[in-house]
Design an enzyme around this catalytic site. Structure first.
Site, PDB file in Angstrom:
ATOM      1  N   LEU A 107       2.840  -5.006  -3.639  1.00  0.00           N
ATOM      2  CA  LEU A 107       3.339  -5.078  -2.759  1.00  0.00           C
ATOM      3  C   LEU A 107       4.281  -4.010  -1.475  1.00  0.00           C
ATOM      4  O   LEU A 107       4.507  -3.149  -2.263  1.00  0.00           O
ATOM      5  CB  LEU A 107       3.966  -5.768  -2.631  1.00  0.00           C
ATOM      6  CG  LEU A 107       4.100  -7.179  -3.285  1.00  0.00           C
ATOM      7  CD1 LEU A 107       5.107  -8.897  -3.526  1.00  0.00           C
ATOM      8  CD2 LEU A 107       3.090  -8.220  -2.052  1.00  0.00           C
ATOM      9  N   ASP A 108       3.702  -3.558  -0.777  1.00  0.00           N
ATOM     10  CA  ASP A 108       4.346  -2.472   0.361  1.00  0.00           C
ATOM     11  C   ASP A 108       5.566  -2.173   0.109  1.00  0.00           C
ATOM     12  O   ASP A 108       6.429  -3.328  -0.013  1.00  0.00           O
ATOM     13  CB  ASP A 108       4.031  -2.469   1.747  1.00  0.00           C
ATOM     14  CG  ASP A 108       2.436  -2.763   2.478  1.00  0.00           C
ATOM     15  OD1 ASP A 108       1.989  -2.393   1.708  1.00  0.00           O
ATOM     16  OD2 ASP A 108       2.272  -3.092   3.043  1.00  0.00           O
ATOM     17  N   LYS A 109       6.167  -1.344  -0.049  1.00  0.00           N
ATOM     18  CA  LYS A 109       7.282  -1.498   0.023  1.00  0.00           C
ATOM     19  C   LYS A 109       8.720  -1.368   0.485  1.00  0.00           C
ATOM     20  O   LYS A 109       9.675  -2.574  -0.127  1.00  0.00           O
ATOM     21  CB  LYS A 109       8.054   0.443   0.159  1.00  0.00           C
ATOM     22  CG  LYS A 109       9.587   0.979  -0.597  1.00  0.00           C
ATOM     23  CD  LYS A 109       9.863   2.279   0.307  1.00  0.00           C
ATOM     24  CE  LYS A 109      10.598   2.800  -0.205  1.00  0.00           C
ATOM     25  NZ  LYS A 109      11.215   4.351   0.276  1.00  0.00           N
ATOM     26  N   HIS A 192      -1.834  -1.671   3.647  1.00  0.00           N
ATOM     27  CA  HIS A 192      -0.958  -2.889   5.252  1.00  0.00           C
ATOM     28  C   HIS A 192      -1.801  -3.395   5.800  1.00  0.00           C
ATOM     29  O   HIS A 192      -1.570  -3.321   6.993  1.00  0.00           O
ATOM     30  CB  HIS A 192      -0.634  -1.411   6.014  1.00  0.00           C
ATOM     31  CG  HIS A 192       0.334  -0.267   4.874  1.00  0.00           C
ATOM     32  ND1 HIS A 192       1.593  -0.713   3.952  1.00  0.00           N
ATOM     33  CD2 HIS A 192       0.322   1.119   4.765  1.00  0.00           C
ATOM     34  CE1 HIS A 192       2.209   0.395   4.100  1.00  0.00           C
ATOM     35  NE2 HIS A 192       2.060   1.339   4.282  1.00  0.00           N
TER      36      HIS A 192
END
Length: 240
Positions: A107-109, A192
């Protein structure tokens, strides 16, 4: 489960009891018992799934792999190490870190929600294989009003800024307005991807949370940063 004998010290070190040297001292001190008998040799062979093993009168639960459901908080990297920033494995207790689990996917930050951490590379590969088309479900807040045109765009695939056209996905509007709330299902995991899909539609993702991956649903009782082991039922569904 196939029965396989293993050295006692290997079994105990695998579950984090200590190093081989430390386990040798525990055995010598009479602190390790196998089937209610004192262990006399750290190299003795045991059936880790069948034999009753105790250290200091506490039962040892042997597991070949570990499977953890985490509600990943924002600001933490989906990684096992980083020289500067906090990673998801930093949030684990020592009893779980000893298995060296890793995120099955990422998962993105700044994205929160469901993250599976495991030491089972075979299962992780199956979940991440593009050929499997595992559905991933997210809830997002979007800056801008989401419309039926956007739903249609998700259903047909969206061409991103680099020319890549996404696989068809599902978009459900939970609330429409200057800031909309939506539920999104995608079947791939490009970098993303959801942010880029909405950017291509002229909108901006304000917040993003994953709530489901395949059959695995995020436990609503887990606060951001909390985790727990999968239940037997959850694991069996995931494997199937």
């Amino acid at each position: 489960m196939k029965k396989k004998r293993q050295r006692l010290d290997k079994v105990l070190s695998h579950v984090g009891i200590g190093t081989r040297k430390e386990i040798k001292k525990l055995v010598k001190a009479g602190r390790v018992r196998v089937n209610d008998e004192p262990a006399t040799d750290p190299g003795m062979h045991v059936f880790p799934f069948e034999d009753e093993i105790e250290v200091d009168h506490r039962p040892v639960l042997y597991r070949e792999h570990i499977y953890l459901m985490m509600n990943k908080p924002q600001g933490v990297l989906s990684a096992t190490e980083d020289a500067v920033q906090e990673v998801v494995t930093d949030l684990l207790e020592p009893e779980h870190r000893v298995f060296s689990p890793f995120p099955a996917g990422r998962l993105d930050k700044d994205t929160e929600g469901l993250l599976l951490l495991t030491s089972d590379g075979k299962l992780a590969h199956q979940l991440l294989s593009p050929k499997k088309h595992i559905p991933k479900v997210y809830v997002a807040d979007i800056e801008g009003e989401v419309t039926d045109n956007d739903i249609h765009a998700f259903q047909t695939g969206i061409t991103l800024e680099d020319g890549y056209t996404t696989m068809p996905g599902d978009l459900h509007i939970l609330h429409a307005g200057p800031r909309s709330t939506v539920e999104i299902t995608i079947y791939e995991g490009k970098f993303h991807q959801i942010k880029r899909m909405f950017r291509a539609l002229g909108k901006k993702v304000v917040s993003l949370k994953r709530i489901r991956m395949g059959s695995l649903e995020l436990d609503p009782d887990l606060a951001p940063g909390e985790y727990r082991e999968l239940t037997a039922e959850e694991l069996n569904k995931l494997i199937k």
